[in-house]
Write a protein that holds these residues in place. Structure first.
Motif, PDB file in Angstrom:
ATOM      1  N   VAL A 344       1.002  -1.170  -0.107  1.00 32.57           N
ATOM      2  CA  VAL A 344      -0.108   0.037   0.055  1.00 32.57           C
ATOM      3  C   VAL A 344       0.712   1.219  -0.107  1.00 32.57           C
ATOM      4  O   VAL A 344       2.047   1.438   0.823  1.00 32.57           O
ATOM      5  CB  VAL A 344      -0.748   0.041   1.339  1.00 32.57           C
ATOM      6  CG1 VAL A 344      -1.688   1.470   1.383  1.00 32.57           C
ATOM      7  CG2 VAL A 344      -1.735  -1.085   1.263  1.00 32.57           C
ATOM      8  N   SER A 346      -0.282   5.110   0.535  1.00 32.82           N
ATOM      9  CA  SER A 346      -1.530   5.752   0.478  1.00 32.82           C
ATOM     10  C   SER A 346      -1.700   6.971   1.640  1.00 32.82           C
ATOM     11  O   SER A 346      -0.688   6.841   2.329  1.00 32.82           O
ATOM     12  CB  SER A 346      -2.367   4.828   0.665  1.00 32.82           C
ATOM     13  OG  SER A 346      -3.877   5.340   0.449  1.00 32.82           O
ATOM     14  N   LEU A 348      -3.605   7.526   4.478  1.00 33.72           N
ATOM     15  CA  LEU A 348      -4.170   6.622   5.272  1.00 33.72           C
ATOM     16  C   LEU A 348      -5.520   7.339   5.965  1.00 33.72           C
ATOM     17  O   LEU A 348      -5.588   7.814   6.915  1.00 33.72           O
ATOM     18  CB  LEU A 348      -3.311   6.051   6.370  1.00 33.72           C
ATOM     19  CG  LEU A 348      -2.026   5.606   5.988  1.00 33.72           C
ATOM     20  CD1 LEU A 348      -1.357   4.947   7.035  1.00 33.72           C
ATOM     21  CD2 LEU A 348      -2.292   4.374   5.099  1.00 33.72           C
ATOM     22  N   LYS A 352      -9.663   5.353   1.718  1.00 35.27           N
ATOM     23  CA  LYS A 352      -8.852   4.510   1.174  1.00 35.27           C
ATOM     24  C   LYS A 352      -9.072   2.957   1.700  1.00 35.27           C
ATOM     25  O   LYS A 352      -8.498   1.924   1.027  1.00 35.27           O
ATOM     26  CB  LYS A 352      -7.494   4.763   1.373  1.00 35.27           C
ATOM     27  CG  LYS A 352      -6.835   6.195   0.722  1.00 35.27           C
ATOM     28  CD  LYS A 352      -7.020   6.048  -0.729  1.00 35.27           C
ATOM     29  CE  LYS A 352      -6.579   7.621  -1.437  1.00 35.27           C
ATOM     30  NZ  LYS A 352      -6.505   7.468  -2.802  1.00 35.27           N
ATOM     31  N   LEU A 354      -8.681   1.283   4.073  1.00 36.43           N
ATOM     32  CA  LEU A 354      -7.517   0.498   4.595  1.00 36.43           C
ATOM     33  C   LEU A 354      -8.175   0.004   6.017  1.00 36.43           C
ATOM     34  O   LEU A 354      -7.383  -1.197   6.592  1.00 36.43           O
ATOM     35  CB  LEU A 354      -6.188   1.175   4.799  1.00 36.43           C
ATOM     36  CG  LEU A 354      -5.723   1.550   3.493  1.00 36.43           C
ATOM     37  CD1 LEU A 354      -4.702   2.513   3.316  1.00 36.43           C
ATOM     38  CD2 LEU A 354      -5.353   0.188   2.637  1.00 36.43           C
ATOM     39  N   LEU A 357      -8.557  -3.878   6.423  1.00 33.05           N
ATOM     40  CA  LEU A 357      -7.719  -4.802   6.594  1.00 33.05           C
ATOM     41  C   LEU A 357      -7.482  -5.465   7.885  1.00 33.05           C
ATOM     42  O   LEU A 357      -7.080  -6.732   8.228  1.00 33.05           O
ATOM     43  CB  LEU A 357      -6.341  -4.277   6.275  1.00 33.05           C
ATOM     44  CG  LEU A 357      -6.037  -3.843   4.910  1.00 33.05           C
ATOM     45  CD1 LEU A 357      -4.712  -3.344   4.627  1.00 33.05           C
ATOM     46  CD2 LEU A 357      -5.950  -5.240   3.938  1.00 33.05           C
ATOM     47  N   VAL A 373       3.261  -1.271   4.137  1.00 30.73           N
ATOM     48  CA  VAL A 373       2.379  -0.261   4.134  1.00 30.73           C
ATOM     49  C   VAL A 373       3.286   1.133   4.088  1.00 30.73           C
ATOM     50  O   VAL A 373       3.937   1.053   5.176  1.00 30.73           O
ATOM     51  CB  VAL A 373       1.138  -0.169   5.204  1.00 30.73           C
ATOM     52  CG1 VAL A 373       0.436   1.132   4.893  1.00 30.73           C
ATOM     53  CG2 VAL A 373       0.345  -1.309   5.032  1.00 30.73           C
ATOM     54  N   THR A 381      -7.264   4.925  11.168  1.00 32.63           N
ATOM     55  CA  THR A 381      -6.650   3.707  10.038  1.00 32.63           C
ATOM     56  C   THR A 381      -5.178   3.592  10.484  1.00 32.63           C
ATOM     57  O   THR A 381      -4.883   2.226  10.198  1.00 32.63           O
ATOM     58  CB  THR A 381      -6.512   4.686   8.569  1.00 32.63           C
ATOM     59  OG1 THR A 381      -7.985   5.066   8.425  1.00 32.63           O
ATOM     60  CG2 THR A 381      -6.059   3.787   7.594  1.00 32.63           C
ATOM     61  N   LEU A 385      -3.337  -0.788  12.137  1.00 33.93           N
ATOM     62  CA  LEU A 385      -2.125  -1.440  10.963  1.00 33.93           C
ATOM     63  C   LEU A 385      -0.802  -1.394  11.906  1.00 33.93           C
ATOM     64  O   LEU A 385      -0.044  -2.330  11.907  1.00 33.93           O
ATOM     65  CB  LEU A 385      -1.666  -0.250  10.151  1.00 33.93           C
ATOM     66  CG  LEU A 385      -3.038  -0.403   8.946  1.00 33.93           C
ATOM     67  CD1 LEU A 385      -2.519   0.747   7.902  1.00 33.93           C
ATOM     68  CD2 LEU A 385      -3.010  -1.832   8.107  1.00 33.93           C
ATOM     69  N   SER A 421     -10.591   0.989  -2.150  1.00 34.49           N
ATOM     70  CA  SER A 421     -11.074   2.262  -1.418  1.00 34.49           C
ATOM     71  C   SER A 421     -12.546   2.216  -1.561  1.00 34.49           C
ATOM     72  O   SER A 421     -13.443   1.573  -2.189  1.00 34.49           O
ATOM     73  CB  SER A 421     -10.899   3.436  -2.678  1.00 34.49           C
ATOM     74  OG  SER A 421      -9.448   3.533  -2.657  1.00 34.49           O
TER      75      SER A 421
END
Ligand code: ADP
Ligand code: GLC
Length: 536
Positions: A344, A346, A348, A352, A354, A357, A373, A381, A385, A421
């Protein structure tokens, strides 16, 4: 054809997202087709640093106050009506000026709008270090619009643009000011009133929506310092639920609207994706065009990317395997060629997708998957992660921040580019993924749907597959697409066939520039007896 191209960002000098990439690539592509393009930008510090100035600074006339005489620097041929245009005080105390120049690295002609009271605060064009929009955002971009409008109305007698082409809400007021200075000659609205009502020069007005969700909406009180007459503040104008909307100004007062993919052009006319402006966009559907962004081959080319050595191509993918091994080492991931490595690059943010995930990553790691990422953005977000990266060292890597060079190494090194997205006007990282043989896994929205063909059995069979596409905005649907990617990855011959097809896809700026030039052409004149355009 002279084109004034107005933007807030320009790669590589100042970039927060794809807008900067587009501003760097489309003007040269237009120039290659014969257009004389100058890019007007606010003189943010990063832009000043990368631009070589030429000529003398030109003072920018402020709006003429309702009570009081004209500004001393107003050229008489501009005919500025009182009450239109930002007041001198709204520029933070210093009178703004324009300076011509060129981007030192590329030679691209630019015009920088200097306003030390507005543009020299902080590094980010839109917000402070805490993510709060600058308190003077309205003034920052009203002045950008005002400069564009004055140039469009003929401020510089030696260079009168045939087209003013503004990008995103930051430039929306250009069109409102042009309307206030020159009247509404919008062909779609008033077929009978084609001739400018004031002044002799009338540039065509083209507005591009890169992201309808960011609208530049401000309290109605800004109308006075920004010089937005009451005559513009109504439902068919720039009024939006009692507020002033820069985005709506661009949509209402332009001759033509473009957006960055055909699918998004349709989506934004629906209540689901219209961000409250779908009604306006439905009314303007006749002048709304979806033109797909391209890939800048000079920047994104796996055969000649300085970050990817040795380079590789569809005919020889050995450099890609090396890029993967190097990326795994660089990010502290296990050096394992057989792991499906997803990537990824991007912002965040919620857009998007994410956050989908979060619930999946333990299972992906258990099945031998890896994730890399690179991004920065919202805590809600980032946090899941970051937690997953902590739980799974060697399998999940999160690199927070903005890093252009790492973005190239990541796009080259991963097997799959993830772009799940919620909405995506065009999306560039899936295009970069295609170019680098890193198969995109995307949700079927906007430009993602227009550019990626799913690896269904029938698409694999007829050789059209280029990635993995899912529909529902849910972790389950994303997971199912990832499982299909994993299954295909275990069939190396099939995987490589899809990679080769993906790398051969052509999303070039020359096509986008040709379509944009067609939008720049004014429509055929109306038949004076009927007021209707001739049948084509
Ligand atoms: P958006 O404009 O909505 O952010 P795009 O996919 O159109 O999305 O463009 C994003 C651009 O920004 C791409 O060029 C991508 O490589 C780049 N980018 C995003 N985040 C980062 C980051 N953290 N570091 C480097 N490049 C980034
Ligand atoms: C916006 C959109 C993105 C698009 C980019 C360039 O930031 O979010 O989808 O690719 O603009 O047009």
């Amino acid at each position: 054809m002279k084109v004034l191209y107005v933007s807030a960002e320009l790669f590589p000098l100042l970039k927060t997202g794809g807008l900067a990439d587009v501003s760097a690539a489309l003007p040269p592509a237009l120039s290659a087709l014969g257009a004389d393009v100058r890019v007007l930008l606010p003189a943010f510090a990063a832009l000043q640093a990368g631009v070589t100035p030429i000529g003398k600074p030109v003072p920018l006339p402020a709006g003429v106050p309702l009570a009081g005489g004209p500004e001393p620097h107003t050229p008489p041929w501009l005919h500025l009506p009182p009450g239109v245009g930002p007041t001198p005080a709204s520029a933070g105390g210093t009178a703004p000026w324009l300076r011509a120049g060129y981007v030192s690295a590329s030679g691209q002609p630019v015009l920088l709008l200097h306003a030390p009271g507005l543009y020299e605060q902080g590094d980010h064009p839109y917000h402070d270090a805490h993510g709060h929009a600058w308190a003077n955002s309205a003034e920052r971009f009203a002045w950008l619009g005002w400069a564009a409008a004055l140039l469009g109305a003929g401020l510089d007698p030696a260079w009168k643009p045939d087209v003013v082409h503004g990008h995103d809400w930051h430039t929306g007021l250009a069109f409102a000011y042009l309307h206030a200075l020159q009247g509404d000659t919008t062909p779609a609205r008033t077929a009978a009133a084609r001739a400018p009502t004031r002044g002799s020069h009338r540039a065509r007005r083209v507005f591009t929506v890169h992201n309808l969700a960011y609208q530049g909406v401000f309290a109605p009180e800004v109308r006075t310092p920004l010089g937005l007459p009451d005559a513009l503040f109504h439902l068919q104008g720039l009024e939006f639920h009692g507020q002033v909307s820069f985005m709506k100004a661009g949509l209402q007062y332009s001759d033509a609207i473009t957006t960055v993919s055909p699918r998004y052009a349709r989506e934004i006319t629906t209540p689901e994706q219209g961000c409250g402006l779908d009604g306006v966009l439905r009314e303007r559907q006749g002048v709304l065009h979806g033109i797909l962004n391209g890939v800048d081959q000079a920047v994104w080319n796996p055969a000649a990317d300085p970050q990817v050595q040795p380079g590789y191509s569809a005919n020889d993918l050995s450099g890609k395997a090396l890029a993967k091994a190097r990326l795994q080492r660089e990010l502290g991931l296990h050096d394992s060629p057989q792991s499906l490595l997803c990537g990824v690059v991007s912002r965040l943010t919620h857009q998007k997708g994410l956050h989908l995930l979060g619930p999946l990553l333990d299972d992906w790691v258990a099945r031998g998957g890896q994730l890399a990422v690179l991004g920065s953005g919202d805590a809600d977000t980032v946090q899941p992660l970051a937690d997953a990266a902590q739980r799974h060292p060697g399998h999940i890597a999160l690199h927070l921040g903005y890093d252009e060079a790492l973005a190239h190494r990541l796009v080259a090194g991963v097997d799959v580019m993830l772009v799940p997205s919620l909405y995506e006007p065009c999306g560039l990282t899936q295009l970069y993924g295609l170019r680098y043989g890193s198969l995109p896994l995307v949700r079927a929205v906007g430009g993602l749907a227009d550019t990626v063909t799913d690896c269904s059995l029938e698409n694999l069979d007829d050789g059209s597959a280029s990635g993995f596409v899912f529909h529902d905005f849910s972790s389950e649907a994303l997971h199912a697409a990832w499982r299909r990617a994993l299954a295909l990855y275990r069939r190396p011959a099939d995987w490589q066939a899809v990679q080769r097809h993906a790398m051969g896809q052509c999303f070039d700026w020359a096509s986008a520039a040709r379509a944009t030039l067609a939008v720049y052409q004014p429509p055929a004149p109306a038949d004076p007896s009927t007021g209707t355009p001739p049948a084509s």
